[in-house]
Design a protein around this motif. Sequence first.
Motif, short mmCIF file in Angstrom:
data_model
loop_
_atom_site.label_atom_id
_atom_site.label_comp_id
_atom_site.label_asym_id
_atom_site.label_seq_id
_atom_site.Cartn_x
_atom_site.Cartn_y
_atom_site.Cartn_z
N GLY A 211 0.80 -1.22 0.00
CA GLY A 211 0.00 0.00 0.00
C GLY A 211 0.83 1.28 0.00
O GLY A 211 0.31 2.37 -0.12
N VAL A 212 2.14 1.11 0.15
CA VAL A 212 3.05 2.25 0.27
C VAL A 212 3.61 2.58 -1.13
O VAL A 212 3.85 1.68 -1.93
CB VAL A 212 4.18 1.87 1.26
CG1 VAL A 212 5.31 2.84 1.24
CG2 VAL A 212 3.60 1.74 2.66
N ARG B 18 5.95 3.74 -4.43
CA ARG B 18 7.22 3.20 -4.92
C ARG B 18 8.40 3.89 -4.24
O ARG B 18 9.34 3.24 -3.77
CB ARG B 18 7.30 3.38 -6.44
CG ARG B 18 8.18 2.38 -7.12
CD ARG B 18 8.17 2.60 -8.62
NE ARG B 18 6.83 2.54 -9.20
CZ ARG B 18 6.54 2.93 -10.43
NH1 ARG B 18 7.48 3.41 -11.22
NH2 ARG B 18 5.30 2.86 -10.87
N SER C 212 -6.06 3.14 -5.30
CA SER C 212 -4.79 2.40 -5.24
C SER C 212 -3.60 3.35 -5.25
O SER C 212 -3.65 4.41 -5.86
CB SER C 212 -4.70 1.46 -6.45
OG SER C 212 -3.39 0.99 -6.63
N ALA C 213 -2.52 2.94 -4.60
CA ALA C 213 -1.28 3.73 -4.61
C ALA C 213 -0.48 3.49 -5.88
O ALA C 213 0.49 4.19 -6.17
CB ALA C 213 -0.44 3.37 -3.40
N SER C 214 -0.89 2.50 -6.67
CA SER C 214 -0.06 2.08 -7.80
C SER C 214 -0.20 2.95 -9.04
O SER C 214 -1.31 3.29 -9.45
CB SER C 214 -0.40 0.64 -8.18
OG SER C 214 0.31 0.28 -9.34
N LYS C 215 0.94 3.28 -9.61
CA LYS C 215 0.93 4.02 -10.89
C LYS C 215 0.64 3.08 -12.05
O LYS C 215 0.44 3.52 -13.18
CB LYS C 215 2.28 4.72 -11.10
CG LYS C 215 2.52 5.82 -10.08
CD LYS C 215 3.72 6.67 -10.41
CE LYS C 215 3.70 7.89 -9.51
NZ LYS C 215 4.90 8.68 -9.56
N ASN C 216 0.63 1.79 -11.79
CA ASN C 216 0.35 0.79 -12.84
C ASN C 216 -1.09 0.29 -12.79
O ASN C 216 -1.44 -0.68 -13.47
CB ASN C 216 1.30 -0.40 -12.67
CG ASN C 216 2.77 0.00 -12.82
OD1 ASN C 216 3.17 0.53 -13.87
ND2 ASN C 216 3.57 -0.21 -11.80
P1 B16 Z 1 3.61 1.04 -8.30
P2 B16 Z 1 -2.27 -0.70 -3.73
C1 B16 Z 1 0.37 -0.36 -3.96
O1 B16 Z 1 -0.88 -0.68 -4.52
C2 B16 Z 1 1.12 -1.60 -3.54
O2 B16 Z 1 0.45 -2.27 -2.49
C3 B16 Z 1 2.51 -1.22 -3.08
O3 B16 Z 1 3.22 -2.38 -2.69
C4 B16 Z 1 3.22 -0.48 -4.21
O4 B16 Z 1 4.50 -0.07 -3.82
C5 B16 Z 1 2.38 0.73 -4.61
O5 B16 Z 1 1.08 0.31 -4.99
C6 B16 Z 1 2.99 1.50 -5.77
O6 B16 Z 1 2.91 0.69 -6.89
O7 B16 Z 1 5.07 0.82 -8.11
O8 B16 Z 1 2.95 0.07 -9.24
O9 B16 Z 1 3.27 2.47 -8.60
O10 B16 Z 1 -2.17 -1.80 -2.74
O11 B16 Z 1 -2.45 0.67 -3.13
O12 B16 Z 1 -3.27 -1.01 -4.83
#
Ligand code: B16
Length: 216
Positions: free
Chosen positions: A44-45, A47, A112-116
């Motif tokens: 959740g943290v 990159r 989500s925290a993810s840029k992907n």
């Molecule tokens: P990215 P979430 C988070 O997604 C991941 O849990 C966390 O492990 C990751 O570092 C973060 O997204 C950034 O992801 O590198 O793909 O931008 O759980 O918030 O959906």
Amino acid sequence: MRGFIFDLDGVIVDTAKYHYLAWKKLANDLGIDFTEEENEQLKGVSRVKSLEKILAWGNKTLSDKDFKAQMAKKNKDYLSHIAKMDESEILPDVPRILNLLKKEKQVISLGSASKNARTILERVNLKEQFDAIVDGNDVSKAKPDPEVFLIAAKQLNMKPEHCIVFEDSVAGVEAANIADMVSIGIGSKDVLGHADYVFRDFTEISDEFIKSLIEN
Ligand code: B16
Ligand code: MG
């Protein structure tokens, strides 16, 4: 009507395992090791924050340039796992819950925290299910800051107290609690004890439970 906000990694799909593999490889190349317990802190943290934590565990520092290069390397490795994903990687009973929410005319956002995140939703064919998508490209403050969920509530036109968040991470549950939303932990009670409710996965969540969230 309620707003239902879903975290992505570890809630809709198990990409947490791919993050773990990619970070572990990178850390080991830098001569750093970390435990599974420490890995929980990466969920959740963002990159940037993840690499900062790993470097701190290994008592290492990097120049700005090397820091950026390591982040790019990790993402490239992570994306090589993502490229192989398909619908079979959607976690059990997630489609049942999404369909139920649609049937009950509730609104749904990703938080989500993810840029992907968008790439992953496309790969598993779920992008169309969401009324809003808020991800790592839309926020300036990482979980446990509630920013990601507050933006999602705004996009859904819902008050925070009328939103329900599904989260697998310690930081994400904390963010939902700070945002004054109902927090539902997906995972272990030992790790997510601060959530309002905890379920091992969506197979444990009944239609009746979802309907009670909508009515209360
Ligand atoms: P990215 P979430 C988070 O997604 C991941 O849990 C966390 O492990 C990751 O570092 C973060 O997204 C950034 O992801 O590198 O793909 O931008 O759980 O918030 O959906
Ligand atoms: Mg997560």
